[in-house]
Design an enzyme around this catalytic site. Structure first.
Site, PDB file in Angstrom:
ATOM      1  N   PRO A  88      42.224  39.828  44.373  1.00 32.08           N
ATOM      2  CG  PRO A  88      41.210  39.675  42.058  1.00 32.08           C
ATOM      3  CD  PRO A  88      41.070  39.273  43.577  1.00 32.08           C
ATOM      4  CD  GLU A 115      32.338  36.601  38.593  1.00 34.44           C
ATOM      5  OE1 GLU A 115      32.958  37.731  38.497  1.00 34.44           O
ATOM      6  OE2 GLU A 115      32.660  35.498  37.925  1.00 34.44           O
ATOM      7  NE  ARG A 153      62.304  31.910  50.756  1.00 39.07           N
ATOM      8  CZ  ARG A 153      63.338  31.051  50.273  1.00 39.07           C
ATOM      9  NH1 ARG A 153      63.150  29.833  49.989  1.00 39.07           N
ATOM     10  NH2 ARG A 153      64.504  31.475  50.283  1.00 39.07           N
ATOM     11  CG  ASP A 168      69.195  38.075  57.064  1.00 41.42           C
ATOM     12  OD1 ASP A 168      67.920  38.162  57.145  1.00 41.42           O
ATOM     13  OD2 ASP A 168      70.232  37.672  57.997  1.00 41.42           O
TER      14      ASP A 168
HETATM   15  C1  4GS Z   1      43.873  36.579  43.282  1.00 43.29           C
HETATM   16  C2  4GS Z   1      45.118  37.454  43.267  1.00 43.29           C
HETATM   17  C3  4GS Z   1      42.757  36.437  42.251  1.00 43.29           C
HETATM   18  C4  4GS Z   1      39.766  36.280  41.418  1.00 43.29           C
HETATM   19  C5  4GS Z   1      39.897  34.076  42.126  1.00 43.29           C
HETATM   20  C6  4GS Z   1      38.691  36.040  40.476  1.00 43.29           C
HETATM   21  C7  4GS Z   1      38.845  33.869  41.476  1.00 43.29           C
HETATM   22  C8  4GS Z   1      40.710  35.293  41.735  1.00 43.29           C
HETATM   23  N1  4GS Z   1      43.753  36.196  44.519  1.00 43.29           N
HETATM   24  N2  4GS Z   1      45.602  37.542  44.337  1.00 43.29           N
HETATM   25  N3  4GS Z   1      37.923  34.860  41.077  1.00 43.29           N
HETATM   26  N4  4GS Z   1      45.413  38.047  41.932  1.00 43.29           N
HETATM   27  N5  4GS Z   1      41.847  35.803  42.655  1.00 43.29           N
HETATM   28  O1  4GS Z   1      43.132  36.561  41.020  1.00 43.29           O
HETATM   29  O2  4GS Z   1      44.763  36.737  45.306  1.00 43.29           O
END
Ligand code: 4GS
Length: 244
Positions: A88, A115, A153, A168
């Site tokens: 994230p 985490e 894709r 496109d």
């Molecule tokens: C994301 C997301 C995600 C974060 C994985 C907390 C487990 C988690 N990964 N884009 N620990 N949004 N990962 O939420 O890529």
């Protein structure tokens, strides 16, 4: 193009890689997806991939040793592969990034669990962190799948001629116009007359206007990057005037 996916849940990818466009692309050998089980790179009896965070606090952290081994294994015949961590904290994935990645030969995707991963893995090996959106997943696996799907894709040959033409048209950066199919009347709602007119110029103009209308309504920020003709701009100004 090769994708290596490093995960502690290799089975997660079984059926998604067999179905539809992605399944066909793999069968045809246009893309190659290798699922790497992180546990195969552990050295202890328990096949440990995580440990408690230094400094305390909740949750677990992915330990660096097995990740280093798995990444090194994936890179062994291609030192130039791009290593991507799904997290994230990453840049939010979009069509533009997908297009850039589709030009690469080899991507290594690391699925974060718990985490997160030990920061020294990020420092030593990760070229790019990507997020698929501002929400929390249980693991990076669905995010890796999103990246594999959207990038594949754009690899030449993966989509048929008709599908790539549509792709496109998304590159215009607008949301899609509304679609209708049979029956002509459904629950008292009729298909717009213009779509039955057979006048292809007129249909094209109507679809363009609907796409502009919907984009202005729902995602006005997309219009800043879209390629707009003078006619498009005039129509948008008309809509904004009416709105006031
Ligand atoms: C994301 C997301 C995600 C974060 C994985 C907390 C487990 C988690 N990964 N884009 N620990 N949004 N990962 O939420 O890529």
């Amino acid at each position: 193009m090769t994708f290596d996916v490093i995960t502690i849940f290799p089975n997660f990818f079984d059926s998604p890689l067999k179905e539809g466009v992605l399944g066909r692309a793999i069968k045809k050998g246009l893309i190659n997806v290798r699922i790497i089980n992180l546990r195969d790179f552990t050295k202890d009896r328990h096949r440990t991939t995580d440990d408690r965070p230094y400094g305390g606090g909740p949750g677990m952290v992915m330990i660096p040793g097995p990740l280093k081994e798995a990444i090194t294994h994936a890179k062994k015949d291609d030192k130039d592969a791009t290593v991507i961590l799904l997290s994230p904290r990453g840049k939010v994935f979009d069509h533009e990034i997908a297009r850039r990645l589709s030009k690469k030969e080899h991507l290594i995707l690391i699925c974060g669990r718990y985490e997160g991963v030990d920061e020294r893995i990020v420092k030593a090996f990760v070229d790019m962190e990507l997020s698929i959106g501002d929400f929390v997943l249980s693991g990076g696996e669905p995010a890796a799948l999103v990246v594999v799907d959207a990038v594949s894709r754009l690899v030449p040959g993966v989509l048929g001629k008709e599908e790539s033409a549509r792709e496109d048209s998304f590159a215009t950066g607008l949301l899609e116009y509304p679609h209708y199919t049979r029956p002509k009347s459904f629950m008292g709602m009729d298909v717009p007359d213009v779509l039955l007119s057979g006048d292809h110029k007129k249909i094209e103009r109507w679809r363009r206007k609907e796409a502009l209308r919907i984009t202005l309504e729902r995602r006005p920020e997309l219009l800043k990057r879209a390629k707009l003709s003078r006619e498009d701009k005039a129509f948008l100004e008309e809509l904004e005037r009416k709105d006031k």
